[in-house]
Design an enzyme around this catalytic site. Structure first.
Site, PDB file in Angstrom:
ATOM      1  N   ASP A   1       0.824  -1.203   0.000  1.00  0.00           N
ATOM      2  CA  ASP A   1       0.000   0.000   0.000  1.00  0.00           C
ATOM      3  C   ASP A   1       0.862   1.259   0.000  1.00  0.00           C
ATOM      4  OD1 ASP A   1      -2.704   1.285   0.453  1.00  0.00           O
ATOM      5  OD2 ASP A   1      -1.642   2.014   2.225  1.00  0.00           O
TER       6      ASP A   1
ATOM      7  N   GLU B   1       1.452  -0.125  -4.868  1.00  0.00           N
ATOM      8  CA  GLU B   1       0.549   0.983  -5.195  1.00  0.00           C
ATOM      9  C   GLU B   1       1.395   2.245  -5.090  1.00  0.00           C
ATOM     10  OE1 GLU B   1      -3.396   3.359  -3.571  1.00  0.00           O
ATOM     11  OE2 GLU B   1      -1.984   2.412  -2.196  1.00  0.00           O
TER      12      GLU B   1
END
Length: 605
Positions: free
Chosen positions: A265, A302
């Site tokens: 993330d 990401e």
């Protein structure tokens, strides 16, 4: 000259069972004068072993035993590297049972170019909201045609309702989802079904409630800021142990749990000015694990930076990640289909933007961005398309809307089919968000179950302030917000069945056609005419060529294919009838809001 990054051997924190039957407890607390291990009513002194680590060895300890660490004789805290928190984030850590035996010996991992990802949230995917609830539905997912499931974060968070990005025990499996062995059973069953498993991990911050790492050491830094909490200390004093803590965490999921890949993330919030970036060091450690275990292990980031350095090989000065989520593909497609232009969508909305993403991956490769108010990005030249993950929906792009509304709540079925085709037939790695394959109407909202009243108030007010210009945001803390976000599994009605059938057709087409499996850059050619709303891709392999025509407008559009080859229609999203006859003179007519796929044959056939 050897330019590879050499792995560093860090000490493992947490609880380790030794071959002689003893159990070693190790914790990093560099500023504490005294540290003890509390088992029941007994405090066992821990020995300082250097570099801020404390250690104790215990005999005859059984799974299910609770324990605490006592810092400087008066501060009682759970283990930062706890494997099991059955009483929640404020309770003691427990010795986790480990009775599961894997039977996936023949599984060797999955290659990036074979990935078709299905992202899901454990708590809302099934009525049970557990790992077992996912396991029971693996046959459905296999039949759908995906090749890997991606679990949103499962690290222990406060309460029993959360997206998972507020986790505070990176090593512990969320107690409301099941036990560590339940997660292993899910991974084992997925591998037996021929499906990979990707796990979302959060190494840019920890959540606010139950976050006790500050009491142990400088895990965080004030040098940088993130929108979600204090930044992790990857490059300041004492950062070696912090880096080791998170690398150990990644390797544990990949090794002990047989996870195939990690989706990392917000890697852009891994602030690190070190000569060797944390991302590169982690990638090196994972490559070393691959060699040792003989299985493919992937890292997918990401990254809100159009910077190919993250996914470039180390020999080219890159950090060595295997893949990257590409939000800009989503933004370009979403803005075209919905007409939305607020927020970051103000940079998109043109057919040229979508065409640029199909050809260059990133839309912004050095141009001025109105939204960012600066030039942005760099072209990822030379990198194969299977290093980039695209989607029309995901947890962020749905859940971070005011009402958590999906595309199915705002677009007609024709547009949903078009969006699906753009993703699945692209040369990139396609990702589906749970339920989109049948047009799920239930929203996916932001939800929490914090116990701190002040935090509950702050989260609710912050969410409302974020959407003040749009309306009233659902209460994140309300149980109905969570329950309303669960999948309905309403796949029996005519519309849902038709959408599901189309998704299966697209996925079967992708898996059966060599041209759709070729992720080499030179194998995709993009044509578009802005005024006509028509985007055309030619995708090729040695064995075949395909023409994909996307009409994102409300009127029929024509296109003249001028290269050699006759066209035979093999897919038309606008009709259920048999394929039409080959068009004359290479001219094709594409119905409004639809995709048509043609096989390009040789003259004389």
């Amino acid at each position: 000259m050897d330019t590879t990054i050499q792995p560093i051997n860090y000490l493992n924190a947490g609880v380790t069972r030794q071959p002689d039957g003893t159990t070693v407890f190790r914790v990093w607390a560099p500023f504490r004068q005294v540290v003890a291990l509390r088992l029941g009513d007994n405090d066992i002194p821990m020995n300082a072993t250097g570099h801020g680590y404390w250690e104790a060895k215990v005999t005859d300890i059984q799974p299910g035993t609770p324990y605490w660490y006592i810092l400087d004789e008066d501060l009682r805290r759970p283990d930062p590297a706890s494997y099991w928190q059955p009483e929640g984030v404020h309770g003691p850590s427990f010795i986790a049972a480990s009775n599961f035996t894997f039977t996936d010996h023949d599984w060797k991992g999955i290659a990036p170019e074979k990935l078709v990802i299905y992202e899901l949230h454990t708590g809302t995917f099934s009525p049970e909201g557990t790992f077992d609830g996912i396991r029971q539905r693996l046959p459905y997912l296999k039949d759908l045609g995906i090749t890997a499931i991606e679990l949103m974060p499962v690290a222990q968070f406060p309460g029993n309702r959360n997206w998972g990005y507020d986790g505070v025990f990176p090593f512990a499996v969320q107690n409301s989802y099941g036990t560590p062995d339940d997660l292993k059973a899910l991974v084992n069953a997925a591998h037996k079904a021929g499906l990979g498993v990707i796990l979302d991990v959060v190494y840019n911050h920890l959540g606010p409630e139950g976050n006790y790492l500050r009491d142990f050491g400088p895990y965080f830094t004030d040098k940088y800021k993130t929108p979600w909490g204090d930044a992790i200390n990857f490059d300041g004093p004492y950062c070696d142990a912090v880096r080791g803590f998170f690398i150990q965490n990644a390797l544990r999921w990949l090794d002990e749990f047989h996870i195939d890949a990690l989706r990392m993330d917000a890697v852009h919030a891994y602030f690190d000015s070190s000569a060797v970036h944390f991302t590169a060091e982690l990638a090196t450690a994972v490559r070393d694990l691959e060699t040792r275990c003989g299985r493919r292990k992937l890292l997918i980031g990401e990254i809100d930076l159009n910077d190919p350095r993250y996914v470039s090989p180390p020999l080219q000065g890159g950090y060595g990640l295997d893949g990257q989520w590409v939000d800009e593909f989503h933004h370009a497609l979403h803005a075209l289909l919905t007409g939305e232009q607020q927020g970051y969508y103000e940079d998109f909305g043109s057919l040229e933007a979508l065409a640029r993403s199909f050809s260059d991956v990133y839309v912004y490769t050095g141009q001025y961005s109105v939204h960012r108010k600066r030039r942005f990005g760099k072209k990822p030249e030379g990198l194969p398309f299977h290093q980039f993950v695209v989607f029309s929906q995901n947890h962020d792009q749905v859940g971070n809307r005011l009402l958590g509304d999906r595309l199915s709540a705002n677009l007609p079925v024709a547009a949903l089919k078009l969006a699906a085709a753009a993703v699945i037939l692209s040369p990139f790695i396609p990702l589906l968000f749970m339920g989109e394959e049948y047009g799920e109407k239930n929203p996916f909202r932001f939800f929490t179950s914090h116990s701190d009243p002040d935090l509950v108030k702050a989260v609710k007010e912050g969410r409302q302030q974020e959407f003040a210009h749009e309306g009233t945001a659902p209460d994140p803390q309300a149980e109905e917000t969570f329950n309303g976000s669960k999948l309905s599994w309403n796949i029996q009605d005519e519309t849902s069945a038709a959408i599901l059938s189309f998704y299966k057709t697209l996925l079967q087409l992708r898996q059966s056609r060599p041209a759709l499996q070729n992720t080499a850059r030179e194998a995709t050619t993009v044509y578009f005419r802005e005024q006509s709303s028509l985007l055309v891709l030619e995708r090729s392999a040695k064995e075949e060529r395909l023409l994909l025509a996307f009409n994102l407008g409300s009127e029929v559009q024509s296109f003249v294919y001028e290269n050699n080859g006759r066209l035979r229609e093999i897919l038309n999203s606008s009709v259920d009838a048999a394929p039409a006859k080959p068009p004359a003179s290479g001219e094709i007519a594409v119905p409004p809001m639809s995709v048509v796929v043609y096989e390009i044959g040789s003259y004389g056939n």
